[in-house]
Design a protein around this motif. Sequence first.
Motif, PDB file in Angstrom:
ATOM      1  N   LYS A 224      32.903  44.983  53.105  1.00  0.00           N
ATOM      2  CA  LYS A 224      34.271  45.105  53.583  1.00  0.00           C
ATOM      3  C   LYS A 224      34.417  44.644  55.037  1.00  0.00           C
ATOM      4  O   LYS A 224      35.492  44.730  55.605  1.00  0.00           O
ATOM      5  CB  LYS A 224      34.751  46.555  53.477  1.00  0.00           C
TER       6      LYS A 224
ATOM      7  N   ARG B 265      34.130  45.905  61.029  1.00  0.00           N
ATOM      8  CA  ARG B 265      35.310  46.408  60.323  1.00  0.00           C
ATOM      9  C   ARG B 265      35.946  47.504  61.162  1.00  0.00           C
ATOM     10  O   ARG B 265      35.304  48.124  62.008  1.00  0.00           O
ATOM     11  CB  ARG B 265      34.961  46.931  58.937  1.00  0.00           C
TER      12      ARG B 265
ATOM     13  N   PRO C 210      41.625  52.566  57.729  1.00  0.00           N
ATOM     14  CA  PRO C 210      41.643  51.375  56.873  1.00  0.00           C
ATOM     15  C   PRO C 210      40.336  51.078  56.154  1.00  0.00           C
ATOM     16  O   PRO C 210      40.327  50.283  55.217  1.00  0.00           O
ATOM     17  CB  PRO C 210      42.004  50.249  57.857  1.00  0.00           C
ATOM     18  N   GLN C 211      39.233  51.706  56.551  1.00  0.00           N
ATOM     19  CA  GLN C 211      37.980  51.424  55.849  1.00  0.00           C
ATOM     20  C   GLN C 211      38.014  51.935  54.415  1.00  0.00           C
ATOM     21  O   GLN C 211      37.215  51.529  53.588  1.00  0.00           O
ATOM     22  CB  GLN C 211      36.767  51.988  56.607  1.00  0.00           C
TER      23      GLN C 211
ATOM     24  N   LEU D 147      40.707  51.529  52.465  1.00  0.00           N
ATOM     25  CA  LEU D 147      41.744  50.780  51.760  1.00  0.00           C
ATOM     26  C   LEU D 147      41.479  49.282  51.876  1.00  0.00           C
ATOM     27  O   LEU D 147      41.046  48.811  52.918  1.00  0.00           O
ATOM     28  CB  LEU D 147      43.119  51.053  52.385  1.00  0.00           C
ATOM     29  N   ASP D 148      41.775  48.555  50.822  1.00  0.00           N
ATOM     30  CA  ASP D 148      41.798  47.100  50.949  1.00  0.00           C
ATOM     31  C   ASP D 148      43.224  46.714  51.354  1.00  0.00           C
ATOM     32  O   ASP D 148      44.074  47.581  51.598  1.00  0.00           O
ATOM     33  CB  ASP D 148      41.361  46.417  49.654  1.00  0.00           C
ATOM     34  N   GLU D 149      43.496  45.431  51.438  1.00  0.00           N
ATOM     35  CA  GLU D 149      44.823  44.982  51.869  1.00  0.00           C
ATOM     36  C   GLU D 149      45.922  45.515  50.951  1.00  0.00           C
ATOM     37  O   GLU D 149      46.969  45.966  51.414  1.00  0.00           O
ATOM     38  CB  GLU D 149      44.904  43.443  51.902  1.00  0.00           C
ATOM     39  N   LYS D 150      45.670  45.477  49.646  1.00  0.00           N
ATOM     40  CA  LYS D 150      46.645  45.974  48.678  1.00  0.00           C
ATOM     41  C   LYS D 150      46.900  47.467  48.865  1.00  0.00           C
ATOM     42  O   LYS D 150      48.030  47.934  48.776  1.00  0.00           O
ATOM     43  CB  LYS D 150      46.139  45.727  47.258  1.00  0.00           C
TER      44      LYS D 150
ATOM     45  N   MET E 299      46.538  49.249  51.647  1.00  0.00           N
ATOM     46  CA  MET E 299      47.297  49.486  52.875  1.00  0.00           C
ATOM     47  C   MET E 299      48.763  49.124  52.657  1.00  0.00           C
ATOM     48  O   MET E 299      49.661  49.854  53.077  1.00  0.00           O
ATOM     49  CB  MET E 299      46.710  48.675  54.027  1.00  0.00           C
ATOM     50  N   ASP E 300      49.014  48.001  51.978  1.00  0.00           N
ATOM     51  CA  ASP E 300      50.388  47.621  51.654  1.00  0.00           C
ATOM     52  C   ASP E 300      51.055  48.709  50.818  1.00  0.00           C
ATOM     53  O   ASP E 300      52.205  49.076  51.068  1.00  0.00           O
ATOM     54  CB  ASP E 300      50.434  46.296  50.885  1.00  0.00           C
ATOM     55  N   SER E 301      50.344  49.233  49.832  1.00  0.00           N
ATOM     56  CA  SER E 301      50.899  50.275  48.959  1.00  0.00           C
ATOM     57  C   SER E 301      51.253  51.528  49.750  1.00  0.00           C
ATOM     58  O   SER E 301      52.298  52.144  49.504  1.00  0.00           O
ATOM     59  CB  SER E 301      49.908  50.632  47.847  1.00  0.00           C
TER      60      SER E 301
END
Length: 151
Positions: A9, A25, A107-108, A110-113, A115-117
């Motif tokens: 990651k 990260r 954020p570690q 969560l992936d981008e999706k 975090m967006d969610s």
Amino acid sequence: MNNIDNGKKSLKIGVSKDGHPLRMRVDAITIVTMAENKNERILIKRWVESVFEDPTPYSLRPATISKNGKKLYQKGFVIYSGNTMLLRFEYKPVRRNVGNIRMEFRPQHLDEKGMDSLILWMAESGLGEFIFKLLKRAWITRLDVALNSCA
């Protein structure tokens, strides 16, 4: 084994002086922002009340509002996915002349999706476009990073 960081990651950021690849990260990012008037502060208060009343894809728990015995904010809650903390949201500061909203993201986990969610859930659960104004007004107060050297 699940807690061992294999660097997947992490971002490639170059090489060490010995030529070993370096990866980094973000483990935590804390931002502070402002609800600038009474209507915005009322919106935050109503949003917090509503997210505890409606079912969510996350679990919510009231936050312990003291750090090293110091009380910085009067109110807050923590958003979890399972037992993993995703966001600590605090508001109504004890002192004046500080940001009246504090958000500590992890954020570690969560992936981008993911975090967006999380951000979209905040918008859809009652903050609407206001969450984006808060993020735009924010300043970073703390950034924790993990640096890996793959020897």
